[in-house]
Design a protein around this motif. Structure first.
Motif, PDB file in Angstrom:
ATOM      1  N   GLY A 171       0.811  -1.204   0.000  1.00 50.92           N
ATOM      2  CA  GLY A 171       0.000   0.000   0.000  1.00 50.92           C
ATOM      3  C   GLY A 171       0.848   1.260   0.000  1.00 50.92           C
ATOM      4  O   GLY A 171       0.527   2.243  -0.683  1.00 50.92           O
ATOM      5  N   MET A 212      -6.283   3.347   1.914  1.00 50.97           N
ATOM      6  CA  MET A 212      -7.210   2.490   2.650  1.00 50.97           C
ATOM      7  C   MET A 212      -6.505   1.256   3.178  1.00 50.97           C
ATOM      8  O   MET A 212      -6.725   0.823   4.319  1.00 50.97           O
ATOM      9  N   VAL A 213      -5.650   0.669   2.363  1.00 51.54           N
ATOM     10  CA  VAL A 213      -4.906  -0.518   2.802  1.00 51.54           C
ATOM     11  C   VAL A 213      -3.979  -0.167   3.967  1.00 51.54           C
ATOM     12  O   VAL A 213      -3.854  -0.932   4.933  1.00 51.54           O
ATOM     13  N   VAL A 231      -6.112   0.125   7.084  1.00 51.54           N
ATOM     14  CA  VAL A 231      -6.581  -1.172   7.582  1.00 51.54           C
ATOM     15  C   VAL A 231      -5.455  -1.929   8.291  1.00 51.54           C
ATOM     16  O   VAL A 231      -5.674  -2.572   9.326  1.00 51.54           O
ATOM     17  N   TRP A 283     -11.222  -4.861   5.984  1.00 53.68           N
ATOM     18  CA  TRP A 283     -10.459  -5.673   5.034  1.00 53.68           C
ATOM     19  C   TRP A 283     -11.280  -5.995   3.785  1.00 53.68           C
ATOM     20  O   TRP A 283     -10.746  -6.065   2.679  1.00 53.68           O
ATOM     21  N   GLY A 329     -11.061  -2.882   1.755  1.00 54.24           N
ATOM     22  CA  GLY A 329      -9.713  -2.646   1.244  1.00 54.24           C
ATOM     23  C   GLY A 329      -9.352  -3.533   0.069  1.00 54.24           C
ATOM     24  O   GLY A 329      -8.874  -3.048  -0.966  1.00 54.24           O
ATOM     25  N   SER A 365      -9.033  -2.389  -3.871  1.00 54.85           N
ATOM     26  CA  SER A 365      -7.738  -2.586  -4.532  1.00 54.85           C
ATOM     27  C   SER A 365      -7.873  -3.461  -5.769  1.00 54.85           C
ATOM     28  O   SER A 365      -7.214  -3.217  -6.794  1.00 54.85           O
ATOM     29  N   CYS A 370      -2.081  -6.235  -2.929  1.00 56.80           N
ATOM     30  CA  CYS A 370      -2.918  -5.849  -1.784  1.00 56.80           C
ATOM     31  C   CYS A 370      -4.269  -6.548  -1.823  1.00 56.80           C
ATOM     32  O   CYS A 370      -4.799  -6.973  -0.781  1.00 56.80           O
TER      33      CYS A 370
END
Length: 229
Positions: free
Chosen positions: A36, A58-59, A62, A100, A103, A107, A145
């Motif tokens: 990420g 976002m990743v 998280v 998750w 995320g 992705s 990701c």
């Protein structure tokens, strides 16, 4: 009630493999954090976040959340079981599953977008192939990701289900887990005596006869001596 187990304190008894699941979640999260960060740094600064449409950010969010929830839960379980509030961990695990899911799905959609963009338009030869290299890298980073994030998401679901099951089966945390063991003095059984019927006189125990020294017998015709008391 089963719900009382979710409100109790102290780590619930769980199989040993659940702990390894948490370690796997933390380990894969480290890789997702690196991917990420790479996705947001390919174009540099704010432009990297904009081009990645926030998926890389976002990743990163998280993974940081995961470190706090799962890493903190393992630390409390080992060092501070008195401060292990099950309801707090339950909320953290539920949000981890939601985060998750968001995320890795985000992705995956953007990874497909940028990879298809670079593969489609690079063949026309309109611009140099180096122009599409950052987009390929961005798509590859987001693809990693997405793949690892999906695995972490499944592991989070497994951990959540096992956590709820363990809490329901253990409604009250034991004092041994919380370190509140109180040593009670050993109780010795009282002497057992036969019960006497109501109104009966107390049982009399036989008296042992008192032994007195015997006097030698007097000769015939002599008065018998008596022992003085």
């Amino acid at each position: 009630m089963g719900a009382s187990g979710l409100l109790a304190r102290g780590p619930p008894p769980s199989p040993a493999w659940v702990t390894y699941v948490k370690y796997a979640i933390l380990g894969l999260s480290v890789i997702c954090l690196a991917m990420g960060a790479w996705a947001t740094s390919i174009f540099g600064g704010a432009s990297g976040v904009i081009i990645s449409a926030g998926a890389g950010g976002m990743v990163i969010f998280v993974t940081i959340w995961t470190f706090i929830v799962y890493g903190g839960g393992l630390a409390l379980e080992k060092f501070q079981p008195n401060n292990y509030f099950r309801i707090g961990l339950l909320i953290g695990y539920i949000f981890s599953v939601i985060f998750w899911l968001s995320g890795w799905a985000w992705s995956a959609s953007l990874a497909g977008l940028w990879l298809s963009y670079s593969d489609t338009y690079s063949g026309f030869g309109l611009v140099s192939d180096d122009y599409y290299t950052p987009f390929r890298n961005l798509g590859a980073a987001l693809a990693v990701c997405a793949g690892l994030g999906a695995v972490v998401w499944v592991l989070c679901i497994v951990n959540l289900v096992m956590f709820i099951k363990a809490c329901v089966q253990d409604p009250n945390s034991s004092n041994a887990e919380l370190g509140n063991i109180k040593h009670q003095p050993a109780a010795y059984p009282a002497a057992q005596y036969p019960a006497q019927p109501y109104g009966a006189q107390p049982q009399a125990y036989p008296q042992q006869p008192q032994a007195y020294p015997q006097q030698p017998a007097a000769p015939y015709g002599q008065p018998q001596p008596y022992a003085t008391q």
